[in-house]
Design a protein around this motif. Structure first.
Motif, PDB file in Angstrom:
ATOM      1  N   ASP A 109       0.829  -1.198   0.000  1.00 57.45           N
ATOM      2  CA  ASP A 109       0.000   0.000   0.000  1.00 57.45           C
ATOM      3  C   ASP A 109       0.862   1.246   0.000  1.00 57.45           C
ATOM      4  O   ASP A 109       1.744   1.398   0.858  1.00 57.45           O
ATOM      5  CB  ASP A 109      -0.920   0.028   1.228  1.00 57.45           C
ATOM      6  CG  ASP A 109      -2.047  -0.980   1.124  1.00 57.45           C
ATOM      7  OD1 ASP A 109      -2.605  -1.138   0.023  1.00 57.45           O
ATOM      8  OD2 ASP A 109      -2.358  -1.629   2.140  1.00 57.45           O
ATOM      9  N   LEU A 110       0.621   2.136  -0.963  1.00 58.34           N
ATOM     10  CA  LEU A 110       1.291   3.426  -0.968  1.00 58.34           C
ATOM     11  C   LEU A 110       0.803   4.261   0.205  1.00 58.34           C
ATOM     12  O   LEU A 110      -0.399   4.356   0.452  1.00 58.34           O
ATOM     13  CB  LEU A 110       1.004   4.161  -2.280  1.00 58.34           C
ATOM     14  CG  LEU A 110       1.598   3.523  -3.542  1.00 58.34           C
ATOM     15  CD1 LEU A 110       1.045   4.192  -4.795  1.00 58.34           C
ATOM     16  CD2 LEU A 110       3.120   3.602  -3.513  1.00 58.34           C
ATOM     17  N   THR A 111       1.736   4.845   0.925  1.00 58.02           N
ATOM     18  CA  THR A 111       1.390   5.599   2.123  1.00 58.02           C
ATOM     19  C   THR A 111       2.426   6.703   2.316  1.00 58.02           C
ATOM     20  O   THR A 111       3.330   6.869   1.497  1.00 58.02           O
ATOM     21  CB  THR A 111       1.326   4.661   3.347  1.00 58.02           C
ATOM     22  OG1 THR A 111       0.885   5.406   4.488  1.00 58.02           O
ATOM     23  CG2 THR A 111       2.667   4.018   3.643  1.00 58.02           C
ATOM     24  N   ASP A 112       2.303   7.477   3.405  1.00 58.61           N
ATOM     25  CA  ASP A 112       3.248   8.556   3.671  1.00 58.61           C
ATOM     26  C   ASP A 112       4.689   8.059   3.528  1.00 58.61           C
ATOM     27  O   ASP A 112       5.003   6.955   3.975  1.00 58.61           O
ATOM     28  CB  ASP A 112       3.056   9.094   5.096  1.00 58.61           C
ATOM     29  CG  ASP A 112       1.747   9.860   5.239  1.00 58.61           C
ATOM     30  OD1 ASP A 112       1.231  10.338   4.210  1.00 58.61           O
ATOM     31  OD2 ASP A 112       1.257   9.974   6.369  1.00 58.61           O
ATOM     32  N   PRO A 113       5.549   8.823   2.868  1.00 58.11           N
ATOM     33  CA  PRO A 113       5.371  10.204   2.420  1.00 58.11           C
ATOM     34  C   PRO A 113       4.763  10.372   1.040  1.00 58.11           C
ATOM     35  O   PRO A 113       4.673  11.497   0.560  1.00 58.11           O
ATOM     36  CB  PRO A 113       6.807  10.738   2.437  1.00 58.11           C
ATOM     37  CG  PRO A 113       7.631   9.551   2.065  1.00 58.11           C
ATOM     38  CD  PRO A 113       6.949   8.380   2.731  1.00 58.11           C
ATOM     39  N   TRP A 114       4.358   9.293   0.382  1.00 60.34           N
ATOM     40  CA  TRP A 114       3.673   9.445  -0.903  1.00 60.34           C
ATOM     41  C   TRP A 114       2.309  10.094  -0.651  1.00 60.34           C
ATOM     42  O   TRP A 114       1.574   9.663   0.239  1.00 60.34           O
ATOM     43  CB  TRP A 114       3.502   8.101  -1.585  1.00 60.34           C
ATOM     44  CG  TRP A 114       2.965   8.193  -2.983  1.00 60.34           C
ATOM     45  CD1 TRP A 114       1.744   7.797  -3.419  1.00 60.34           C
ATOM     46  CD2 TRP A 114       3.653   8.707  -4.133  1.00 60.34           C
ATOM     47  NE1 TRP A 114       1.619   8.025  -4.764  1.00 60.34           N
ATOM     48  CE2 TRP A 114       2.773   8.593  -5.234  1.00 60.34           C
ATOM     49  CE3 TRP A 114       4.922   9.253  -4.332  1.00 60.34           C
ATOM     50  CZ2 TRP A 114       3.127   9.004  -6.516  1.00 60.34           C
ATOM     51  CZ3 TRP A 114       5.275   9.661  -5.610  1.00 60.34           C
ATOM     52  CH2 TRP A 114       4.387   9.539  -6.678  1.00 60.34           C
ATOM     53  N   PRO A 115       1.947  11.123  -1.405  1.00 61.30           N
ATOM     54  CA  PRO A 115       0.771  11.920  -1.049  1.00 61.30           C
ATOM     55  C   PRO A 115      -0.560  11.345  -1.521  1.00 61.30           C
ATOM     56  O   PRO A 115      -1.600  11.959  -1.259  1.00 61.30           O
ATOM     57  CB  PRO A 115       1.050  13.264  -1.737  1.00 61.30           C
ATOM     58  CG  PRO A 115       1.921  12.921  -2.900  1.00 61.30           C
ATOM     59  CD  PRO A 115       2.765  11.768  -2.463  1.00 61.30           C
ATOM     60  N   TYR A 116      -0.538  10.182  -2.188  1.00 56.69           N
ATOM     61  CA  TYR A 116      -1.781   9.652  -2.749  1.00 56.69           C
ATOM     62  C   TYR A 116      -1.983   8.209  -2.286  1.00 56.69           C
ATOM     63  O   TYR A 116      -1.045   7.404  -2.319  1.00 56.69           O
ATOM     64  CB  TYR A 116      -1.732   9.668  -4.277  1.00 56.69           C
ATOM     65  CG  TYR A 116      -1.459  11.029  -4.871  1.00 56.69           C
ATOM     66  CD1 TYR A 116      -2.487  11.944  -5.056  1.00 56.69           C
ATOM     67  CD2 TYR A 116      -0.167  11.388  -5.255  1.00 56.69           C
ATOM     68  CE1 TYR A 116      -2.236  13.186  -5.615  1.00 56.69           C
ATOM     69  CE2 TYR A 116       0.091  12.629  -5.813  1.00 56.69           C
ATOM     70  CZ  TYR A 116      -0.955  13.527  -5.988  1.00 56.69           C
ATOM     71  OH  TYR A 116      -0.702  14.756  -6.537  1.00 56.69           O
ATOM     72  N   PRO A 117      -3.202   7.841  -1.888  1.00 57.76           N
ATOM     73  CA  PRO A 117      -3.454   6.448  -1.525  1.00 57.76           C
ATOM     74  C   PRO A 117      -3.548   5.569  -2.771  1.00 57.76           C
ATOM     75  O   PRO A 117      -4.138   5.950  -3.778  1.00 57.76           O
ATOM     76  CB  PRO A 117      -4.797   6.516  -0.787  1.00 57.76           C
ATOM     77  CG  PRO A 117      -5.480   7.718  -1.363  1.00 57.76           C
ATOM     78  CD  PRO A 117      -4.391   8.698  -1.684  1.00 57.76           C
ATOM     79  N   GLY A 118      -2.941   4.412  -2.680  1.00 56.01           N
ATOM     80  CA  GLY A 118      -2.972   3.491  -3.799  1.00 56.01           C
ATOM     81  C   GLY A 118      -2.365   2.166  -3.420  1.00 56.01           C
ATOM     82  O   GLY A 118      -1.883   1.982  -2.293  1.00 56.01           O
ATOM     83  N   ARG A 119      -2.381   1.245  -4.344  1.00 54.04           N
ATOM     84  CA  ARG A 119      -1.852  -0.089  -4.086  1.00 54.04           C
ATOM     85  C   ARG A 119      -0.951  -0.507  -5.238  1.00 54.04           C
ATOM     86  O   ARG A 119      -1.228  -0.227  -6.404  1.00 54.04           O
ATOM     87  CB  ARG A 119      -2.972  -1.108  -3.934  1.00 54.04           C
ATOM     88  CG  ARG A 119      -2.464  -2.518  -3.592  1.00 54.04           C
ATOM     89  CD  ARG A 119      -3.589  -3.485  -3.331  1.00 54.04           C
ATOM     90  NE  ARG A 119      -4.366  -3.752  -4.533  1.00 54.04           N
ATOM     91  CZ  ARG A 119      -5.337  -4.679  -4.599  1.00 54.04           C
ATOM     92  NH1 ARG A 119      -5.651  -5.375  -3.509  1.00 54.04           N
ATOM     93  NH2 ARG A 119      -5.991  -4.861  -5.716  1.00 54.04           N
ATOM     94  N   VAL A 120       0.147  -1.184  -4.872  1.00 54.41           N
ATOM     95  CA  VAL A 120       1.062  -1.760  -5.843  1.00 54.41           C
ATOM     96  C   VAL A 120       1.006  -3.277  -5.709  1.00 54.41           C
ATOM     97  O   VAL A 120       0.980  -3.807  -4.593  1.00 54.41           O
ATOM     98  CB  VAL A 120       2.510  -1.282  -5.604  1.00 54.41           C
ATOM     99  CG1 VAL A 120       3.445  -1.846  -6.662  1.00 54.41           C
ATOM    100  CG2 VAL A 120       2.578   0.240  -5.568  1.00 54.41           C
ATOM    101  N   THR A 121       0.969  -3.977  -6.821  1.00 53.35           N
ATOM    102  CA  THR A 121       1.034  -5.436  -6.813  1.00 53.35           C
ATOM    103  C   THR A 121       2.210  -5.884  -7.677  1.00 53.35           C
ATOM    104  O   THR A 121       2.587  -5.214  -8.640  1.00 53.35           O
ATOM    105  CB  THR A 121      -0.255  -6.068  -7.364  1.00 53.35           C
ATOM    106  OG1 THR A 121      -0.508  -5.573  -8.683  1.00 53.35           O
ATOM    107  CG2 THR A 121      -1.436  -5.752  -6.468  1.00 53.35           C
ATOM    108  N   GLN A 122       2.796  -6.997  -7.292  1.00 54.42           N
ATOM    109  CA  GLN A 122       3.838  -7.616  -8.106  1.00 54.42           C
ATOM    110  C   GLN A 122       3.576  -9.115  -8.178  1.00 54.42           C
ATOM    111  O   GLN A 122       3.378  -9.761  -7.144  1.00 54.42           O
ATOM    112  CB  GLN A 122       5.245  -7.360  -7.552  1.00 54.42           C
ATOM    113  CG  GLN A 122       6.321  -8.059  -8.376  1.00 54.42           C
ATOM    114  CD  GLN A 122       7.738  -7.633  -8.059  1.00 54.42           C
ATOM    115  OE1 GLN A 122       8.471  -7.231  -8.949  1.00 54.42           O
ATOM    116  NE2 GLN A 122       8.143  -7.737  -6.800  1.00 54.42           N
ATOM    117  N   VAL A 123       3.584  -9.633  -9.403  1.00 48.39           N
ATOM    118  CA  VAL A 123       3.433 -11.066  -9.640  1.00 48.39           C
ATOM    119  C   VAL A 123       4.741 -11.594 -10.198  1.00 48.39           C
ATOM    120  O   VAL A 123       5.306 -11.032 -11.146  1.00 48.39           O
ATOM    121  CB  VAL A 123       2.275 -11.358 -10.614  1.00 48.39           C
ATOM    122  CG1 VAL A 123       2.188 -12.858 -10.896  1.00 48.39           C
ATOM    123  CG2 VAL A 123       0.952 -10.842 -10.053  1.00 48.39           C
TER     124      VAL A 123
END
Length: 262
Positions: free
Chosen positions: A98-112
């Protein structure tokens, strides 16, 4: 905690606690990646390479990222964080962050991570939980220059359309120039997709491909050669932003295919 995958003579270890990096890639018992907690092959997200002075603009807003490689921000910060397992089998595993502080936008990263007897495919995606935002994804593998003590150096073969001119601050100037001879810590444009071959003479050939159109080659250290497919150039959050939107997530894959020589 790490995840082990195997297919035929190929073995992969994913260290999800340390940035979801590929900490080991062994072919018939031969290690291909430089060992150590900073090495292996790590994902670069939500940006690749350097962001100039750690600042990027999104519309009228300027965001400041931590200067983890002063005076710039380098390679994102997902490589330093634990990722969550999201399912695994004998030859394939998925992970999330999960993207979180200090990145200013909420989001999710996945890797397969998907392993076959003669290839490894890595697929990374970024999606937003809210507002659109610029992002990049890529991989930073540290391939061993020599597969055994006293063995031949790896040879790099590729045919880029151009090289991004690099300023004294290691940030691309915006000029495209004819590719220069190595040593490199440089970004190259490959508009038909990344296609780079590493050859260890008499031992192994490994081909790195991706639909991504940018690759950074770094070979200034004696231990390793880095071939880094990525969705945009260094400082691309500022110069070539790719927006992740609720309807248009960012997804990029790279496949490494190998064959024994001799």
């Amino acid at each position: 905690m790490s995840t082990q995958l195997s297919a035929g003579g190929a073995e992969v270890t994913v260290d999800q606690e340390n940035g979801c990096r590929i900490s080991s890639l062994r072919i018939d018992g031969t290690e291909l990646l430089r060992q150590g907690p900073r090495y292996g092959a790590f994902p670069m997200v939500p940006w690749c390479g350097r962001v100039a002075n750690g600042r990027f603009r999104d519309g009228a807003t300027v965001h400041q990222m931590p200067l983890n490689h002063p005076p710039h921000a380098l390679h994102g910060f997902a490589r330093d964080a634990p990722w969550r397992p999201a399912g695994a089998g004998a030859t394939e595993a998925a992970f999330a962050y999960d993207l979180t502080d200090p990145w200013p936008y909420p989001g999710r990263v996945t890797q397969v991570v998907a392993l076959a007897e003669d290839s490894l495919t890595l697929t990374m995606g970024v999606e937003t939980y809210g507002d659109s935002f610029p992002a990049q994804v890529g991989w930073h593998p540290w391939f061993l220059r020599n597969l055994e003590a006293g063995g031949p150096d790896a040879e790099v073969s590729f045919d880029p359309a151009w090289q991004e001119e690099r300023g004294d601050d290691h940030i691309p100037t915006g000029n495209r120039i004819d590719p220069k001879p190595r040593p490199w810590d440089d970004c190259f444009g490959m508009p038909n997709g990344v296609d780079v071959t590493l050859t260890w003479p008499g031992a192994l050939e490994l081909r790195v491909t991706s639909r991504a159109e940018w690759v950074v080659i770094y070979d200034e250290e004696p231990e390793a050669v880095c071939v880094e497919p990525q969705s945009g150039p260094p400082n691309g959050l500022n110069t070539l932003p790719r927006l992740v939107t609720p309807l248009d997530p960012l997804e990029v894959s790279t496949t490494w295919t190998w064959r024994r020589l001799g």
